[in-house]
Write a protein that holds these residues in place. Structure first.
Motif, PDB file in Angstrom:
ATOM      1  N   TYR A  23       0.859  -1.189   0.000  1.00  0.00           N
ATOM      2  CA  TYR A  23       0.000   0.000   0.000  1.00  0.00           C
ATOM      3  C   TYR A  23       0.890   1.232   0.000  1.00  0.00           C
ATOM      4  CZ  TYR A  23      -3.763  -3.172   1.337  1.00  0.00           C
ATOM      5  OH  TYR A  23      -4.675  -4.191   1.365  1.00  0.00           O
ATOM      6  N   CYS A  28      -2.420   6.530   0.958  1.00  0.00           N
ATOM      7  CA  CYS A  28      -3.383   6.023   1.943  1.00  0.00           C
ATOM      8  C   CYS A  28      -3.557   7.005   3.090  1.00  0.00           C
ATOM      9  CB  CYS A  28      -2.935   4.667   2.470  1.00  0.00           C
ATOM     10  SG  CYS A  28      -2.992   3.343   1.247  1.00  0.00           S
ATOM     11  N   VAL A  57      -2.818   4.348   9.545  1.00  0.00           N
ATOM     12  CA  VAL A  57      -3.057   3.869   8.180  1.00  0.00           C
ATOM     13  C   VAL A  57      -3.134   2.343   8.174  1.00  0.00           C
ATOM     14  CG1 VAL A  57      -2.111   3.718   5.842  1.00  0.00           C
ATOM     15  CG2 VAL A  57      -1.974   5.886   7.109  1.00  0.00           C
ATOM     16  N   ILE A  61      -6.304  -0.046   7.033  1.00  0.00           N
ATOM     17  CA  ILE A  61      -6.188  -1.104   6.030  1.00  0.00           C
ATOM     18  C   ILE A  61      -6.753  -2.406   6.597  1.00  0.00           C
ATOM     19  CG2 ILE A  61      -4.555  -2.575   4.780  1.00  0.00           C
ATOM     20  CD1 ILE A  61      -2.746  -0.024   4.553  1.00  0.00           C
ATOM     21  N   ILE A  66      -9.431   1.073   3.922  1.00  0.00           N
ATOM     22  CA  ILE A  66      -8.564   1.370   2.779  1.00  0.00           C
ATOM     23  C   ILE A  66      -8.375   0.066   2.022  1.00  0.00           C
ATOM     24  CG2 ILE A  66      -6.252   2.040   2.031  1.00  0.00           C
ATOM     25  CD1 ILE A  66      -6.097   3.833   4.504  1.00  0.00           C
ATOM     26  N   SER A  68      -7.272   0.246  -1.547  1.00  0.00           N
ATOM     27  CA  SER A  68      -6.476   0.519  -2.735  1.00  0.00           C
ATOM     28  C   SER A  68      -5.004   0.212  -2.478  1.00  0.00           C
ATOM     29  CB  SER A  68      -6.647   1.987  -3.139  1.00  0.00           C
ATOM     30  OG  SER A  68      -5.870   2.268  -4.266  1.00  0.00           O
TER      31      SER A  68
END
Length: 79
Positions: A23, A28, A57, A61, A66, A68
């Motif tokens: 990532y 992000c 972050v 995730i 998140i 992506s």
């Protein structure tokens, strides 16, 4: 938390390696309203402040907030 440096399109980037995926940490973080650098050296200079943001972050995730990740066949791990 696993921090990695990676290259895509001839640009070095800073990333998180989570569940076998990379990532882009800067992108992000921006999605969460945080500002983090895109290079490892600058990130490390940020000390605990940047580490705490990176943990936020990572948590996002893991919680599925998140999704992506870097999906580029030419991505190369540097460290």
């Amino acid at each position: 938390m696993k921090l990695v440096s990676f290259t895509t399109k001839k640009k070095d980037r800073l990333g998180l390696f989570v569940d076998g995926k990379i990532y882009n940490l800067q992108e992000c973080a921006a999605g969460l309203g945080l500002e983090l650098p895109n290079r490892m050296r600058r990130f490390l200079r940020g000390g605990d402040e940047y580490m705490n943001q990176a943990r936020q972050v990572e948590q996002a995730i893991k919680e599925g907030k998140i999704t992506s990740f870097v999906d580029d066949p030419n991505v190369r791990l540097l460290a």
